[in-house]
Scaffold this motif. Sequence first.
Motif, PDB file in Angstrom:
ATOM      1  N   ASP A   1       0.849  -1.190   0.000  1.00 28.10           N
ATOM      2  CA  ASP A   1       0.000   0.000   0.000  1.00 28.10           C
ATOM      3  C   ASP A   1       0.885   1.241   0.000  1.00 28.10           C
ATOM      4  OD1 ASP A   1      -2.036   1.823   0.185  1.00 28.10           O
ATOM      5  OD2 ASP A   1      -2.542   1.349   2.269  1.00 28.10           O
TER       6      ASP A   1
ATOM      7  N   SER B   1       0.010   4.253  -0.384  1.00 28.55           N
ATOM      8  CA  SER B   1      -0.654   5.438   0.154  1.00 28.55           C
ATOM      9  C   SER B   1      -0.158   5.757   1.560  1.00 28.55           C
ATOM     10  CB  SER B   1      -2.172   5.259   0.154  1.00 28.55           C
ATOM     11  OG  SER B   1      -2.551   4.198   1.008  1.00 28.55           O
TER      12      SER B   1
ATOM     13  N   PRO C   1      -6.958   5.056  -4.941  1.00 22.67           N
ATOM     14  CA  PRO C   1      -7.136   3.810  -4.190  1.00 22.67           C
ATOM     15  C   PRO C   1      -7.757   2.661  -4.983  1.00 22.67           C
ATOM     16  CG  PRO C   1      -8.739   5.446  -3.494  1.00 22.67           C
ATOM     17  CD  PRO C   1      -7.817   6.123  -4.457  1.00 22.67           C
ATOM     18  N   ARG C   2      -8.555   2.954  -5.963  1.00 23.08           N
ATOM     19  CA  ARG C   2      -9.242   1.876  -6.694  1.00 23.08           C
ATOM     20  C   ARG C   2      -8.645   1.598  -8.061  1.00 23.08           C
ATOM     21  NH1 ARG C   2     -12.919   4.495  -3.657  1.00 23.08           N
ATOM     22  NH2 ARG C   2     -14.196   3.213  -2.288  1.00 23.08           N
ATOM     23  N   ASP C   3      -7.706   2.420  -8.484  1.00 25.83           N
ATOM     24  CA  ASP C   3      -7.064   2.257  -9.784  1.00 25.83           C
ATOM     25  C   ASP C   3      -5.560   2.100  -9.586  1.00 25.83           C
ATOM     26  OD1 ASP C   3      -9.417   2.639 -11.277  1.00 25.83           O
ATOM     27  OD2 ASP C   3      -9.222   4.814 -11.091  1.00 25.83           O
TER      28      ASP C   3
END
Length: 63
Positions: free
Chosen positions: A17, A19, A46-48
Motif C-alpha cells: 500500500d 498510500s 485507491p481503486r485504480d
Amino acid sequence: MERLAGQLVDLASTGIDVSDLGNGPRPGGLRRMDAAGGWFYFLVAPRDPLIIIVRIVPPFDAL
C-alpha cells in the motif's frame, strides 16, 4: 523522478500500500517524499493502479 515514480508503481503492483509512504496528514491524501535532495508530492488512486505526481521540487542548490 521518472525512476522514482516507476519504483512506486512497482511497489504498488506487488501489493504494498503506497498510500502510506512518504509524509502526509493521513493515508490516501497528498503525500510528500524526499528524493535526491528535493522532494515530490503525489496522490494514490485507491481503486485504480494510478499514482499521480502533483509537484516536483528540485534541490534548492539547483534553483
